[in-house]
Design a protein around this motif. Structure first.
Motif, mmCIF file in Angstrom:
data_model
loop_
_atom_site.group_PDB
_atom_site.id
_atom_site.type_symbol
_atom_site.label_atom_id
_atom_site.label_comp_id
_atom_site.label_asym_id
_atom_site.label_seq_id
_atom_site.Cartn_x
_atom_site.Cartn_y
_atom_site.Cartn_z
ATOM 1 N N ASN A 1 4.401 -12.907 3.484
ATOM 2 C CA ASN A 1 4.287 -12.173 2.230
ATOM 3 C C ASN A 1 5.629 -11.893 1.559
ATOM 4 O OD1 ASN A 1 1.298 -11.309 1.691
ATOM 5 N ND2 ASN A 1 1.605 -11.161 3.907
ATOM 6 N N GLY A 2 6.664 -12.525 2.058
ATOM 7 C CA GLY A 2 7.965 -12.390 1.398
ATOM 8 C C GLY A 2 8.703 -11.100 1.696
ATOM 9 N N LEU A 3 8.324 -10.433 2.786
ATOM 10 C CA LEU A 3 9.013 -9.180 3.119
ATOM 11 C C LEU A 3 10.184 -9.421 4.070
ATOM 12 C CD1 LEU A 3 6.028 -6.661 3.612
ATOM 13 C CD2 LEU A 3 7.291 -7.199 1.537
ATOM 14 N N ASP B 1 13.240 -9.184 3.506
ATOM 15 C CA ASP B 1 14.351 -8.241 3.322
ATOM 16 C C ASP B 1 13.947 -6.806 3.679
ATOM 17 O OD1 ASP B 1 12.587 -7.927 1.265
ATOM 18 O OD2 ASP B 1 14.097 -7.667 -0.301
ATOM 19 N N VAL B 2 12.790 -6.643 4.309
ATOM 20 C CA VAL B 2 12.332 -5.304 4.687
ATOM 21 C C VAL B 2 12.614 -5.078 6.168
ATOM 22 C CG1 VAL B 2 10.294 -3.812 4.909
ATOM 23 C CG2 VAL B 2 10.557 -5.285 2.900
ATOM 24 N N LYS C 1 0.341 -4.796 3.684
ATOM 25 C CA LYS C 1 -0.147 -4.559 2.321
ATOM 26 C C LYS C 1 0.413 -3.238 1.773
ATOM 27 C CE LYS C 1 -3.736 -5.193 -0.786
ATOM 28 N NZ LYS C 1 -4.433 -6.281 -1.379
ATOM 29 N N THR C 2 0.447 -2.222 2.623
ATOM 30 C CA THR C 2 1.010 -0.942 2.194
ATOM 31 C C THR C 2 2.497 -1.101 1.851
ATOM 32 O OG1 THR C 2 -0.556 0.259 3.584
ATOM 33 C CG2 THR C 2 1.379 1.477 2.868
ATOM 34 N N ALA C 3 3.221 -1.823 2.707
ATOM 35 C CA ALA C 3 4.659 -2.014 2.461
ATOM 36 C C ALA C 3 4.892 -2.776 1.158
ATOM 37 C CB ALA C 3 5.293 -2.767 3.631
ATOM 38 N N ILE C 4 3.993 -3.715 0.841
ATOM 39 C CA ILE C 4 4.122 -4.468 -0.415
ATOM 40 C C ILE C 4 3.931 -3.515 -1.597
ATOM 41 C CG2 ILE C 4 3.007 -6.195 -1.901
ATOM 42 C CD1 ILE C 4 2.316 -7.761 0.657
ATOM 43 N N GLN C 5 2.817 -2.761 -1.589
ATOM 44 C CA GLN C 5 2.502 -1.909 -2.745
ATOM 45 C C GLN C 5 3.521 -0.783 -2.913
ATOM 46 O OE1 GLN C 5 -1.643 -0.705 -2.443
ATOM 47 N NE2 GLN C 5 -2.341 -2.725 -3.097
ATOM 48 N N SER D 1 -2.157 -6.263 8.987
ATOM 49 C CA SER D 1 -2.313 -6.589 7.555
ATOM 50 C C SER D 1 -2.347 -5.338 6.678
ATOM 51 C CB SER D 1 -3.537 -7.473 7.314
ATOM 52 O OG SER D 1 -4.582 -7.143 8.159
#
Lengths: 306, 141
Positions: free
Chosen positions: B82-84, B86-87, B49-53, B45
Motif C-alpha cells: 500500500n505504499g507505506l 516511509d511509515v 487501512k487506518t494508517a493510510i487514512q 489489514s
C-alpha cells in the motif's frame, strides 16, 4: 495538475490522506491543493455531531455510516476531532474504536484530527478538511466535534445540519432551556434511549423547542440507541429532510458561504497570530517601562509587518 | 506550524489485554504526539487501512499473544503493497529476546520488550519518525 492531487481526485486513499495532511499543516503545497479542491467543492451535505463527552457521538456516527451506506452513498467522509493537551500539545484520539468495523468499508474515509488548542468544538484545520473533502467528492461529510461544552457553538458556521446529542441523566429541564449549545441544533438526539430517564429528557427538550419561536426550520427531537441501532433510520430520514429543506429554501449555499467565510477568517487569523508571536518573541522585557507603551510598540510592529 | 508526530497504537491479533498499549499511548500523548488509539483485536489489514487514512508517521503494535512472528510479516507486506514504505513500525509486548533480530530483519524499526521504560519508547518513536519521515521536533513545516 500535481500528481498527488490528481491521484487523490481519482480516489487513491493514500494520496487523499497525504493531500489532507498538507492542508492540515497549511504548507504552501497544501494551500494550493485547498485552492484547487475549493473550486470543485460546494455540493456535499455536511453534518455536525456535537454534544458532551461520552454522549455516544462516535457510536452514533458508526450507525449513521451504516445507514447512509444502505442508502447508496458512495463516498462518506468522516472527520473526528479530539482534544489536544494544553500541557504537552499531544492528543489521545480514541474515536475510531467505536467504528472499528467500519474501517474496511471501501466507501468510507475516516480521519481523526486534534483540536490543537482551538476552542469552540471545531478547529480551523477541520474546516479546511471539510472544504477539501467536499472538493474530493465526499458526500455526506460527517464531523464529530470535540466533546462539547455549553458554549461550544462554532460548529454552527461550519456545517449544514447540526445534530446535538444528549444523554439522560445530565440535568433537569433548566439545562434544556439554556443559551448556547441548546439553541444551535437542527436535530436533537436523545441517545441511550433504553435508559429509564430518556422519556423525561425527551419531554424536556421537546418543551424547550415547542416554547420557542421558529422561523422556517423547527428542530426535530428523536430518541435513538446508537449501540442497539434503534431509531437510526428515523434519524437519517430527519437529516435528509433537513437537507431538502435547506436546498429548497436556498440556505444550503448560504451555509457553504458561511463556512468559507469562517475558513478565510481562520486562515488570516493564523497568519496574524504568527506575526504576533514573531514580534512578541523578539521583544525584550528586561527594561520594563509601562505596559501600554510596550503594547502599543508591539502593536505597531505587528501592523507594519503585515 | 510544527509537525506533530502522528502515531497509531493498535493491538494486533487475538489478545484482550490493552493496559500496556494504553499506558504507552498516554506516554506518547504526554510527549506531544498525536496518538490514534484503535483498540483491541485488529487485523493487519485494519491497521494498514487506518494508517493510510490517518497518514500516520509511525505504527505502534502491541502483541502479548506470542503470535508476532505470524502476524508481523503480513502487516509488513500490506504496508509495502500500500505504499507505506516511509511509515515507521514499532512492536512491543511479550517478545522473547531471541525474536528481536528476526523482527528487525523483517523490517520492524524498533522492538520493545517487557521492562522498557516509557522514556526510551518516546525517544525511539521520535527517532523512527525522523528516520522514516524526516520529522524533526522543533521544526516548523
Amino acid at each position: 495538475m500535481d500528481k498527488l492531487l490528481e491521484n487523490a481526485l481519482k480516489g487513491d486513499e493514500l494520496s487523499i490522506s497525504r493531500v489532507l495532511t498538507r492542508i492540515e499543516y497549511m504548507t504552501d503545497e497544501g494551500m494550493k491543493y485547498l485552492e484547487e479542491l475549493s473550486k470543485k467543492a460546494g455540493s456535499a451535505h455536511t453534518i455536525g455531531i456535537t454534544g458532551i463527552p461520552g454522549a455516544g457521538k462516535s457510536t452514533l456516527i458508526s450507525s449513521l455510516i451504516e445507514e447512509f451506506s444502505k442508502r447508496g452513498n458512495k463516498k462518506i467522509g468522516v472527520i473526528m476531532i479530539d482534544p489536544s493537551s494544553p500541557i504537552s500539545m499531544g492528543s489521545f484520539m480514541g474515536n475510531r474504536i467505536r467504528m472499528q468495523d467500519k474501517t474496511m468499508m471501501n466507501n468510507v474515509f475516516i480521519r481523526s484530527i486534534a483540536s490543537r488548542g482551538h476552542l469552540g468544538g471545531v478547529s480551523s484545520e477541520a474546516i479546511m478538511l471539510i472544504e477539501a473533502m467536499d472538493g474530493l467528492g465526499f458526500n455526506p461529510i460527517i464531523v464529530e466535534t470535540v466533546g462539547a461544552g455549553q458554549t461550544d457553538t462554532e460548529v454552527v458556521s461550519s456545517v449544514h445540519t447540526i445534530t446535538v446529542v444528549n444523554v439522560p441523566g445530565t440535568g433537569d429541564e433548566i439545562q434544556a432551556l439554556k443559551a448556547g449549545i441548546m439553541e444551535i441544533g437542527d436535530i436533537y438526539v436523545i441517545n441511550k434511549a433504553e435508559y429509564p430517564e430518556a422519556d423525561v429528557l425527551y419531554d424536556e427538550i421537546k418543551f424547550a423547542i415547542d416554547s420557542g419561536n421558529w422561523n422556517g426550520w423547527k428542530p426535530l427531537v428523536l430518541k435513538v440507541s446508537a449501540l442497539k441501532k434503534i431509531g437510526i433510520k428515523e434519524l437519517v430520514d430527519a437529516i435528509e429532510t433537513h437537507e431538502k429543506y435547506l436546498k429548497e429554501s436556498g440556505k444550503f449555499i448560504k451555509k457553504i458561504n458561511e463556512r468559507r467565510k469562517k475558513m478565510i477568517e481562520l486562515i488570516i487569523r493564523r497568519k496574524i497570530d504568527e506575526k504576533i508571536n514573531e514580534v512578541i518573541n523578539k521583544e525584550v522585557l528586561d527594561n520594563w517601562t509601562d505596559l501600554l507603551t510596550i503594547v502599543n510598540r508591539i502593536y505597531d510592529d505587528v501592523k507594519k509587518s503585515l | 506550524m510544527e509537525k506533530r508526530i502522528k502515531v497509531i497504537v493498535a493491538k494486533l491479533g487475538l489478545d484482550g489485554h490493552d493496559r500496556g498499549a494504553k499506558v504507552v499511548a498516554r506516554a506518547l500523548k504526554d510527549a506531544g504526539m498525536e496518538v490514534v488509539y484503535t483498540g483491541l483485536r485488529q487485523t493487519p489489514s485494519q491497521i494498514v487501512k487506518t494508517a493510510i487514512q490517518e497518514d500516520a508517521d509511525v505504527i505502534g503494535v502491541s502483541i502479548l499473544s506470542g503470535a508476532h512472528l505470524e502476524l508481523i510479516p503480513p502487516l509488513i507486506n500490506l504496508m509495502k503493497e500500500n505504499g507505506l514504505t516511509d511509515v515507521g513500525l514499532i512492536v512491543g509486548g511479550v517478545i522473547p529476546p531471541q525474536d528481536v533480530e528476526k523482527l528487525k530483519n523483517m523490517g520492524v524499526d524498533e522492538v520493545f520488550l517487557p521492562g522498557s521504560s516509557l522514556k526510551e519508547i518516546v525517544e525511539k518513536v521520535k527517532k523512527v519518525a525522523e528516520k522514516k519521515r524526516g520529522i524533526k521536533i522543533g521544526q516548523t513545516t
